[in-house]
Scaffold this motif. Structure first.
Motif, PDB file in Angstrom:
ATOM      1  N   GLY A 174       0.786  -1.227   0.000  1.00  0.00           N
ATOM      2  CA  GLY A 174       0.000   0.000   0.000  1.00  0.00           C
ATOM      3  C   GLY A 174       0.817   1.275   0.000  1.00  0.00           C
ATOM      4  O   GLY A 174       0.255   2.366  -0.053  1.00  0.00           O
ATOM      5  N   GLN A 175       2.147   1.159   0.062  1.00  0.00           N
ATOM      6  CA  GLN A 175       3.002   2.346   0.082  1.00  0.00           C
ATOM      7  C   GLN A 175       3.207   2.876  -1.338  1.00  0.00           C
ATOM      8  O   GLN A 175       3.027   2.163  -2.331  1.00  0.00           O
ATOM      9  N   LEU A 176       3.591   4.153  -1.431  1.00  0.00           N
ATOM     10  CA  LEU A 176       3.829   4.791  -2.719  1.00  0.00           C
ATOM     11  C   LEU A 176       5.309   4.743  -3.060  1.00  0.00           C
ATOM     12  O   LEU A 176       6.154   5.148  -2.257  1.00  0.00           O
ATOM     13  N   ASN A 177       5.611   4.249  -4.248  1.00  0.00           N
ATOM     14  CA  ASN A 177       6.988   4.161  -4.720  1.00  0.00           C
ATOM     15  C   ASN A 177       7.139   5.074  -5.929  1.00  0.00           C
ATOM     16  O   ASN A 177       6.490   4.876  -6.952  1.00  0.00           O
ATOM     17  N   MET A 178       8.012   6.075  -5.788  1.00  0.00           N
ATOM     18  CA  MET A 178       8.217   7.069  -6.838  1.00  0.00           C
ATOM     19  C   MET A 178       9.572   6.854  -7.487  1.00  0.00           C
ATOM     20  O   MET A 178      10.598   6.847  -6.797  1.00  0.00           O
ATOM     21  N   LYS A 179       9.546   6.676  -8.781  1.00  0.00           N
ATOM     22  CA  LYS A 179      10.785   6.496  -9.541  1.00  0.00           C
ATOM     23  C   LYS A 179      11.632   5.364  -8.966  1.00  0.00           C
ATOM     24  O   LYS A 179      12.862   5.460  -8.876  1.00  0.00           O
ATOM     25  N   GLY A 180      10.987   4.267  -8.547  1.00  0.00           N
ATOM     26  CA  GLY A 180      11.711   3.107  -8.063  1.00  0.00           C
ATOM     27  C   GLY A 180      12.242   3.228  -6.656  1.00  0.00           C
ATOM     28  O   GLY A 180      12.958   2.334  -6.197  1.00  0.00           O
ATOM     29  N   ALA A 181      11.898   4.293  -5.935  1.00  0.00           N
ATOM     30  CA  ALA A 181      12.370   4.463  -4.560  1.00  0.00           C
ATOM     31  C   ALA A 181      11.328   3.923  -3.584  1.00  0.00           C
ATOM     32  O   ALA A 181      10.124   3.937  -3.851  1.00  0.00           O
ATOM     33  N   ARG A 182      11.804   3.452  -2.427  1.00  0.00           N
ATOM     34  CA  ARG A 182      10.882   3.024  -1.382  1.00  0.00           C
ATOM     35  C   ARG A 182      10.156   4.234  -0.797  1.00  0.00           C
ATOM     36  O   ARG A 182      10.609   5.369  -0.924  1.00  0.00           O
ATOM     37  N   ALA A 183       9.032   3.959  -0.114  1.00  0.00           N
ATOM     38  CA  ALA A 183       8.222   5.049   0.416  1.00  0.00           C
ATOM     39  C   ALA A 183       9.027   5.934   1.364  1.00  0.00           C
ATOM     40  O   ALA A 183       8.887   7.161   1.365  1.00  0.00           O
ATOM     41  N   SER A 184       9.885   5.334   2.188  1.00  0.00           N
ATOM     42  CA  SER A 184      10.654   6.111   3.166  1.00  0.00           C
ATOM     43  C   SER A 184      11.782   6.905   2.527  1.00  0.00           C
ATOM     44  O   SER A 184      12.412   7.733   3.192  1.00  0.00           O
ATOM     45  N   GLN A 185      12.046   6.696   1.230  1.00  0.00           N
ATOM     46  CA  GLN A 185      13.123   7.403   0.553  1.00  0.00           C
ATOM     47  C   GLN A 185      12.638   8.636  -0.203  1.00  0.00           C
ATOM     48  O   GLN A 185      13.420   9.290  -0.887  1.00  0.00           O
ATOM     49  N   SER A 186      11.346   8.953  -0.078  1.00  0.00           N
ATOM     50  CA  SER A 186      10.796  10.156  -0.696  1.00  0.00           C
ATOM     51  C   SER A 186      10.378  11.136   0.394  1.00  0.00           C
ATOM     52  O   SER A 186      10.210  10.755   1.556  1.00  0.00           O
ATOM     53  N   GLY A 187      10.200  12.399   0.009  1.00  0.00           N
ATOM     54  CA  GLY A 187       9.896  13.440   0.985  1.00  0.00           C
ATOM     55  C   GLY A 187       8.505  14.015   0.788  1.00  0.00           C
ATOM     56  O   GLY A 187       7.937  13.972  -0.308  1.00  0.00           O
ATOM     57  N   LEU A 188       7.954  14.588   1.867  1.00  0.00           N
ATOM     58  CA  LEU A 188       6.663  15.267   1.832  1.00  0.00           C
ATOM     59  C   LEU A 188       6.811  16.610   2.533  1.00  0.00           C
ATOM     60  O   LEU A 188       7.235  16.675   3.697  1.00  0.00           O
ATOM     61  N   LEU A 189       6.464  17.686   1.822  1.00  0.00           N
ATOM     62  CA  LEU A 189       6.502  19.039   2.364  1.00  0.00           C
ATOM     63  C   LEU A 189       5.096  19.626   2.328  1.00  0.00           C
ATOM     64  O   LEU A 189       4.369  19.450   1.345  1.00  0.00           O
ATOM     65  N   VAL A 190       4.726  20.321   3.390  1.00  0.00           N
ATOM     66  CA  VAL A 190       3.474  21.075   3.431  1.00  0.00           C
ATOM     67  C   VAL A 190       3.837  22.522   3.714  1.00  0.00           C
ATOM     68  O   VAL A 190       4.430  22.823   4.758  1.00  0.00           O
ATOM     69  N   ASN A 191       3.530  23.400   2.769  1.00  0.00           N
ATOM     70  CA  ASN A 191       3.942  24.811   2.858  1.00  0.00           C
ATOM     71  C   ASN A 191       5.445  24.922   3.114  1.00  0.00           C
ATOM     72  O   ASN A 191       5.902  25.690   3.969  1.00  0.00           O
ATOM     73  N   SER A 192       6.200  24.076   2.414  1.00  0.00           N
ATOM     74  CA  SER A 192       7.674  24.052   2.441  1.00  0.00           C
ATOM     75  C   SER A 192       8.252  23.483   3.735  1.00  0.00           C
ATOM     76  O   SER A 192       9.461  23.595   3.966  1.00  0.00           O
ATOM     77  N   VAL A 193       7.436  22.859   4.588  1.00  0.00           N
ATOM     78  CA  VAL A 193       7.907  22.288   5.849  1.00  0.00           C
ATOM     79  C   VAL A 193       7.884  20.766   5.763  1.00  0.00           C
ATOM     80  O   VAL A 193       6.902  20.170   5.298  1.00  0.00           O
ATOM     81  N   ASN A 194       8.948  20.129   6.225  1.00  0.00           N
ATOM     82  CA  ASN A 194       9.049  18.671   6.231  1.00  0.00           C
ATOM     83  C   ASN A 194       8.051  18.081   7.230  1.00  0.00           C
ATOM     84  O   ASN A 194       8.083  18.402   8.417  1.00  0.00           O
TER      85      ASN A 194
END
Length: 827
Positions: A174-194
């Protein structure tokens, strides 16, 4: 009480900021230009456009300033000599707009710019909108509010839109894999904040859809301002209030739960409420968005009634914006996201009794101040706190037993986890200047500290053979207490440089250091966009190269503190006695962890075949090194060893064809040919939210989410009678799986035992907009119907991979055709 205190601080910060900002009056001789960039839909709705690039020219064509609009679609150009100017607005999916404007001395001029839509907002950037020059070298895929409202999203979560991008796939867990990376190897920012979880490194924040103005997905994030990941980054800009009060409601009709032809309770209930508007017109704006979710999700391969997972959550997000004066703007945001999930990861071979329950709590609080400095440079200061707590517990007190036919007994692990992250950052964006071309320079610094403590207690696990005899008994010894912290420092410098009319370069350098690795990581980045034939903007070639250092999640840094595993092996059934007992000590190789890193490069070509047809071809390669790997070592001293010995490699070829129907909509077809290989004992597989008790020797092979071929078709089109139709069709290879025996040992190479059947799903959403006049006002509503897996295709999610089970090789648990209906109100 904690929430009340935080909300008090939420407002107090703005009041204090107002007093501070009021001491910065504008110069009497200079003028200011405040631009408001917006789009008017065919039914008259006005929406502000953030992230639009506004450029100001003198009457003879000389550029003197530029600004990017904020979440309210506004931008300020200050310290302007009085006179006549030409103003230009640019934004992906919109036609470039130019207007003349006069700026008088000592006054602030407000200028509205209404842009015309080329196509809907799921952007693959359309080249050639800047009069013979290529656009930025680093471009995101942009998902705007219109797409969030119109595409078929089964769970109506912002994460569900990401697999609509060709290079993003949802893995078997159920995790999201972007460009072959594991879910924990991608980042999420909200209004430029991690806002990722500092403990696991995964996404750890939910937002109501209406809270999102736009999502920018950087699949090639060469900008040095982005870091702490090796895959991709998703940056969300939330919606702010405007000078018009708006209210919205949707999902207030519960969906019934049918059992044996009769209604038996509620299957799901997901109401959302939003309102926003001015507290002080042209000065102070407020926005509030909330969502309650109650969802029962059925596992079709298990018998009724004990075959449902149950999710209950309440998410809200509020935002305050204060325009203190012409040069200062303050913003604060506050969010809470409690959630409880019962019977997590239930499937054909993990029945209800053997599953875990999950509960999360926490809040997110952020303050941001934006100051316009001389010559339109901008200094932005941000401070944020993220609190994220999680509990995981079993549904049964009996010991876990694993057999060839599945799991029995209760889940073996119990966690009570508390974490908090503080972050302070400053970013300085210099006004455009000329030196061998045009430069847009930006620099920044971030200091962050995160800490967590946990009670992580595991009970014995028994592995039994097909005849019922005991094969292994796994026990966990030692204290369950775990605690750790990390301090991080980041400094970056980047420059968007246009040395020639036909060439744009993005140059960046990033420095990272943290208290776990205690090493200095320097990451150079380079991106480019060029016109192969100068003056012909129908073809643009983009690409880049970058070094990306990943974060070290806290669960890796505290690995030696976890309980130690003890394994007792037993003989066959006729003399089922203990053969040996081995106790494994948790160690970090050489007592040192380094930051994983990836070397990524790509090149792609965009060709605008006609005014409505776009072709894109691309290639990307990502080589990950120093991955965190958990392996068994038994060379006289049994150990579970965490090291940086892992690696992975991802290659991707991309083909996209997009057709845009002027303002009516667009269709997009894509094909991705990819290969994702790596070491399979990634630490996240064993130490994430849901621990796994069986650890075997590592192998290198296909990743669990490896999909060699993927075809994707999606679109949005507006039809007569105010109808909006959004189809999505996906066809791809099934995921790989491994074969194990009755002792839970792998048979043959891992992830090469076979693949799930080919996946095919056709979804569609149809929305009808209605305007209802009442007492001099017009109220808007939408009737929305979604159909998922329209063809009722067999898409199993479970496989019996145990060679000693009578059901070996069987596939189970496909989700059939589903219907969703909702009403939306906007007034």
């Amino acid at each position: 009480m904690m929430t009340l205190r935080l909300m008090f601080i939420h407002g107090l910060f703005l009041l204090i900021g107002g007093a501070v900002g009021a001491d910065s009056p504008p110069s009497a001789a200079a003028g200011r230009l405040r631009v408001i960039v917006e789009h008017v839909s065919p039914d008259g709705d006005v929406s502000r456009l953030p992230n639009a690039r506004v450029i100001l020219f003198t009457s003879d064509g000389r550029e003197i300033g530029r600004v990017t609009t904020d979440g309210q679609g506004q931008g300020l150009l200050a310290h302007l000599p009085p006179g006549e100017y030409i103003i230009q607005a640019e934004l992906e999916a919109f036609r470039t707009l130019r207007q003349r404007v006069t700026v008088p001395a000592g006054e602030t001029t407000r200028q509205r710019l209404q842009m015309t839509l080329i196509g809907p907002a799921n952007e693959i950037h359309v080249p050639g909108q800047t009069d013979g020059a290529p656009d930025h070298a680093v471009l995101p895929e942009i998902i705007r509010q219109r797409l969030l409202q119109n595409v078929p999203l089964l769970d109506e979560q912002f994460q569900d839109t990401l697999p609509l991008l060709p290079s993003v796939i949802r893995s078997p867990d159920g995790q999201l894999n972007m460009k072959g990376a594991r879910a924990s190897q991608s980042g999420l920012l909200v209004n430029s904040v991690n806002v990722t979880d500092p403990v696991t490194g995964e996404f750890a924040m939910d937002l109501p859809l209406e809270a999102i103005e736009s999502m920018e997905v950087y699949l090639h994030p060469y900008a040095a301002e982005f870091g702490k990941f090796t895959g991709a980054v998703t940056s969300i800009e939330t919606r702010s209030g405007t000078n018009r009060w708006q209210f919205g409601m949707t999902g207030f009709i519960p969906r019934p739960r049918w059992r044996n032809g009769t209604i038996n309770g509620i299957r799901s209930f997901t109401p959302r409420l939003s309102f926003s508007g001015p507290l002080v017109k042209d000065k102070l704006w407020f926005a509030f968005n909330s969502e309650y979710r109650f969802i029962r999700q059925r596992v079709y391969s298990l018998p009724d009634p004990d075959n449902e997972t149950v999710l209950e959550s309440y998410d809200f997000f509020s935002r305050l914006d204060w325009q203190i004066n012409a040069d200062h703007r303050l913003r604060s945001a506050f969010s809470r996201y409690p959630q409880t999930v019962s019977y997590v990861n239930m499937n054909t071979f993990h029945p209800r009794e053997s599953t875990a329950n999950f509960r999360q709590r926490g809040f997110f609080l952020a303050f941001s101040e934006q100051a316009v400095i001389h010559l339109n440079s901008v200094l932005e200061t941000t401070f944020s706190i993220k609190d994220y707590d999680a509990d995981i517990w079993a549904n049964s007190a009996t010991e876990t037993t694993i057999t060839p036919d599945g799991w029995q007994g209760g889940y073996f692990n119990r966690q009570e986890r508390f974490s908090r992250r503080y972050e302070f950052s400053q970013e300085y964006a210099h006004a455009p200047f000329r030196w061998h071309g045009i430069h847009l320079a930006k620099a920044g610094c971030t200091v962050a500290h995160a800490a967590y403590e946990s009670a992580d207690d595991s009970r014995p696990v028994n592995i039994r053979r097909a005849d019922g005899s005991l094969s292994q008994r796994i026990e966990f010894l030692g204290s369950p207490s775990v605690a750790g912290d990390i301090t991080e420092l980041t400094v970056f410098l980047q420059d968007d440089w246009q040395p020639r009319d036909w060439l744009n370069l993005h140059l960046g350098l990033r420095f990272d250091r943290d208290s776990l690795s205690r090493t200095n990581n320097v990451a150079p980045r380079l991106g480019f966009a060029l016109l192969p034939v100068p003056g012909d903007d129908r073809t643009v070639i983009r690409g880049g190269f970058g070094l990306f250092y990943d974060k070290i999640p806290l669960i890796a840094g505290v690995f030696p503190q976890y309980q130690h595993m003890q394994v007792t092996r037993y003989g066959p059934a006729d003399d089922n006695f203990s053969l040996d007992t081995t106790r494994y000590r948790n160690v970090i190789l050489d007592n040192t962890l380094a930051n994983p890193y990836s070397l990524t490069w790509n090149v792609e070509a965009d060709r605008r075949i006609t005014d409505h047809l776009l072709l894109r071809l691309g290639y990307l390669q990502r080589n990950q090194r120093r991955d965190l790997l958990l392996n068994v070592a038994d060379d006289g001293e049994p150990r579970l060893m965490l090291s940086n010995g892992g690696k992975s490699n991802y290659r991707e070829g991309l083909f996209i064809l997009k057709y845009m129907f002027s303002t009516r909509g667009e269709f997009s077809f894509s094909y991705v040919r990819s290969s994702s290989q790596g070491n399979l004992n990634h630490y996240q597989n064993f130490l994430g939210n849901y621990h796994q008790p069986i650890i075997r020797e590592d192998e290198y092979g296909p990743e669990p989410y490896d999909v060699p071929h993927r075809f994707l078709f999606s679109g949005i089109i507006t039809l007569p009678w105010d109808l909006t139709v959004s189809p999505t069709v996906e066809y791809r290879n099934g995921f790989p799986w491994s074969v194990v025996d009755e002792d839970q040992n792998f048979v043959g190479e891992r992830n090469r035992g076979g693949r799930f059947p080919r996946f095919f799903s056709a979804d569609i959403q149809i929305a009808r907009s209605l305007s209802i006049p009442f007492r001099g006002r017009t109220y808007h509503t939408r009737l929305v119907l979604g159909v998922y897996n329209l063809t009722h295709h067999w898409n199993p999610r479970d496989v019996q991979n145990n060679l000693d089970s009578d059901a070996f090789g069987g596939f189970y648990n496909s989700v059939g055709r589903k219907f969703r209906f909702r009403l939306e109100f906007d007034f």
